[in-house]
Scaffold this active site. Structure first.
Site, short mmCIF file in Angstrom:
data_model
loop_
_atom_site.label_atom_id
_atom_site.label_comp_id
_atom_site.label_asym_id
_atom_site.label_seq_id
_atom_site.Cartn_x
_atom_site.Cartn_y
_atom_site.Cartn_z
N ASP A 38 17.58 -10.17 13.28
CA ASP A 38 18.13 -11.52 13.50
C ASP A 38 19.65 -11.48 13.38
O ASP A 38 20.21 -11.85 12.34
CB ASP A 38 17.49 -12.44 12.44
CG ASP A 38 17.97 -13.87 12.50
OD1 ASP A 38 18.55 -14.28 13.52
OD2 ASP A 38 17.75 -14.59 11.51
N ARG B 23 6.38 -24.19 4.95
CA ARG B 23 6.09 -24.30 3.51
C ARG B 23 4.61 -24.57 3.31
O ARG B 23 3.99 -25.23 4.14
CB ARG B 23 6.89 -25.46 2.89
CG ARG B 23 8.39 -25.23 2.84
CD ARG B 23 8.76 -24.10 1.91
NE ARG B 23 10.18 -23.84 1.81
CZ ARG B 23 10.86 -22.95 2.56
NH1 ARG B 23 10.21 -22.22 3.47
NH2 ARG B 23 12.14 -22.76 2.38
N LYS C 31 21.75 -12.67 16.06
CA LYS C 31 22.30 -13.82 16.84
C LYS C 31 23.57 -13.47 17.59
O LYS C 31 24.65 -14.05 17.36
CB LYS C 31 22.56 -15.01 15.93
CG LYS C 31 21.32 -15.52 15.20
CD LYS C 31 21.63 -16.80 14.45
CE LYS C 31 20.44 -17.35 13.69
NZ LYS C 31 20.05 -16.57 12.50
N LEU C 32 23.46 -12.54 18.54
CA LEU C 32 24.65 -12.10 19.28
C LEU C 32 25.22 -13.22 20.17
O LEU C 32 24.46 -14.01 20.74
CB LEU C 32 24.31 -10.87 20.13
CG LEU C 32 24.39 -9.53 19.40
CD1 LEU C 32 23.32 -9.40 18.34
CD2 LEU C 32 24.30 -8.37 20.38
N HIS C 33 26.55 -13.23 20.29
CA HIS C 33 27.23 -14.21 21.14
C HIS C 33 28.62 -13.65 21.44
O HIS C 33 29.50 -13.67 20.58
CB HIS C 33 27.34 -15.56 20.40
CG HIS C 33 27.88 -16.67 21.22
ND1 HIS C 33 27.94 -17.96 20.77
CD2 HIS C 33 28.39 -16.70 22.48
CE1 HIS C 33 28.47 -18.75 21.71
NE2 HIS C 33 28.75 -18.00 22.75
N ASP C 34 28.82 -13.14 22.66
CA ASP C 34 30.12 -12.56 23.03
C ASP C 34 30.16 -12.49 24.55
O ASP C 34 29.27 -13.05 25.23
CB ASP C 34 30.25 -11.16 22.39
CG ASP C 34 31.71 -10.78 22.13
OD1 ASP C 34 32.56 -11.01 23.01
OD2 ASP C 34 32.00 -10.23 21.06
N ARG D 72 11.19 -17.64 1.46
CA ARG D 72 10.95 -17.84 0.03
C ARG D 72 9.53 -18.17 -0.39
O ARG D 72 9.12 -17.75 -1.47
CB ARG D 72 11.95 -18.88 -0.50
CG ARG D 72 13.36 -18.30 -0.57
CD ARG D 72 14.42 -19.35 -0.58
NE ARG D 72 14.47 -20.07 0.69
CZ ARG D 72 15.29 -21.08 0.93
NH1 ARG D 72 16.10 -21.50 0.00
NH2 ARG D 72 15.30 -21.67 2.12
N LYS E 94 11.61 -9.75 9.10
CA LYS E 94 12.89 -10.15 9.71
C LYS E 94 14.03 -9.62 8.85
O LYS E 94 14.06 -9.83 7.63
CB LYS E 94 12.98 -11.67 9.81
CG LYS E 94 14.30 -12.14 10.41
CD LYS E 94 14.27 -13.63 10.71
CE LYS E 94 14.76 -14.50 9.59
NZ LYS E 94 16.21 -14.45 9.32
N PRO F 44 29.53 -11.07 28.28
CA PRO F 44 28.31 -10.37 28.72
C PRO F 44 28.36 -8.86 28.53
O PRO F 44 27.40 -8.26 28.05
CB PRO F 44 28.21 -10.76 30.20
CG PRO F 44 28.84 -12.12 30.25
CD PRO F 44 29.97 -12.07 29.27
N ASP G 278 15.28 -11.79 3.17
CA ASP G 278 16.67 -12.14 2.88
C ASP G 278 17.07 -11.58 1.52
O ASP G 278 17.24 -12.32 0.54
CB ASP G 278 16.83 -13.67 2.93
CG ASP G 278 16.60 -14.21 4.33
OD1 ASP G 278 17.01 -13.55 5.30
OD2 ASP G 278 16.00 -15.30 4.46
N THR H 60 19.82 -25.27 13.42
CA THR H 60 19.32 -26.48 12.75
C THR H 60 20.35 -27.04 11.77
O THR H 60 20.21 -28.16 11.30
CB THR H 60 17.99 -26.22 12.02
OG1 THR H 60 18.11 -25.00 11.30
CG2 THR H 60 16.84 -26.13 12.99
#
Ligand code: C5P
Length: 232
Positions: free
Chosen positions: A59, A181, A61-64, A211, A32, A66, A10, A119
């Site tokens: 990463d 962790r 996170k596709l959403h559309d 992290r 990632k 089809p 990140d 989450t």
């Protein structure tokens, strides 16, 4: 399916992530790449890290609809990533279209996993914002089952859900779990955490660790500690 540690890179820029990976010298950890780095640095960063010999979980996170997801997945497949993801909320049809888009002419494709409920969503926000009134556990397992029906390889989930996902969807359905962790480490903003050793016991297939490795004084040693606890 091998157990592995995936480092969540990140970072905001190409320079930062490459300087971080340079520290690993001969080692080639699975990394990632998330939205921030991908949107900031562009697809070139995926090609560069791949050319250095790392496996990549992209990463995004596709959403559309089809058809759009199918075409976008085909582009990601051509980038030669090893794993990518989408939101199971996009429906079984969208997930099937994603698999079609990802599958290369030779029949190979990157692993595809689903996000069930983020989450950051809890029972209250799910009910109030999304008008979903089932218990969140049931929603997560239902979405995981939908992902399996669509032919996906697994889900991203909390290590605490991994066992139940395997019970619902089978031992071969992968669980990729963040929120890891060290026992003696700082938990930061994560609420429900597990050590790499606990994640191994509970049956996670891949752990995603950010992290505890990226912010460590010695990131290579922290990575090796994760591998020793989780994989060996
Ligand atoms: O730094 P840390 O180990 O908390 O990073 C965990 C990584 O996993 C981050 O990239 C975060 O966005 C991601 N993640 C998460 N929880 C989820 C899904 C993804 O922490 N439910």
């Amino acid at each position: 399916m091998g157990k592995d540690v995936i480092i969540a890179c990140d970072f905001a820029s190409q320079e930062q992530v490459l300087a971080f990976l340079d520290k690993f010298e001969g080692k080639k950890p699975f990394v990632k790449i998330g939205m921030e780095l991908f949107y900031g640095a562009g697809p070139g960063i995926v090609k560069e890290i791949k050319a250095r010999g790392h496996k990549i979980f992209l990463d995004l996170k596709l959403h559309d609809i089809p058809n759009t997801v199918k075409k976008a997945m085909s582009v990601l497949s051509n980038l030669d990533v090893d794993m990518c993801n989408l939101h199971a909320a996009g429906t079984i049809r969208m997930m099937e279209a994603a698999i079609e888009g990802l599958t290369r002419p030779d029949g190979t494709r990157p692993l595809l996993i689903a996000v069930t409920q983020l989450t950051s969503t809890d029972q209250e926000t799910m009910e109030n914002d999304l008008l979903i009134h089932e218990p969140i556990d049931r929603v997560v397992m239902h979405y995981a089952h939908n992902a399996k029906l669509a032919g996906l390889d697994g889900v991203v989930c909390s290590p605490l859900e991994a066992q139940k996902v395997h019970d619902t969807c089978g031992a071969n359905f992968m669980t990729v779990t963040p929120g890891v962790r060290f026992a003696d480490g700082d938990i930061g903003d994560q609420k429900r955490v597990m050590t790499p050793a606990q994640a191994k016991l509970i049956g996670s297939d891949y752990i995603v660790v950010g992290r505890p490795i990226t912010a460590a004084e010695d990131p290579v040693a922290a990575y090796e500690r994760c591998v020793a606890e989780f994989c060996d």
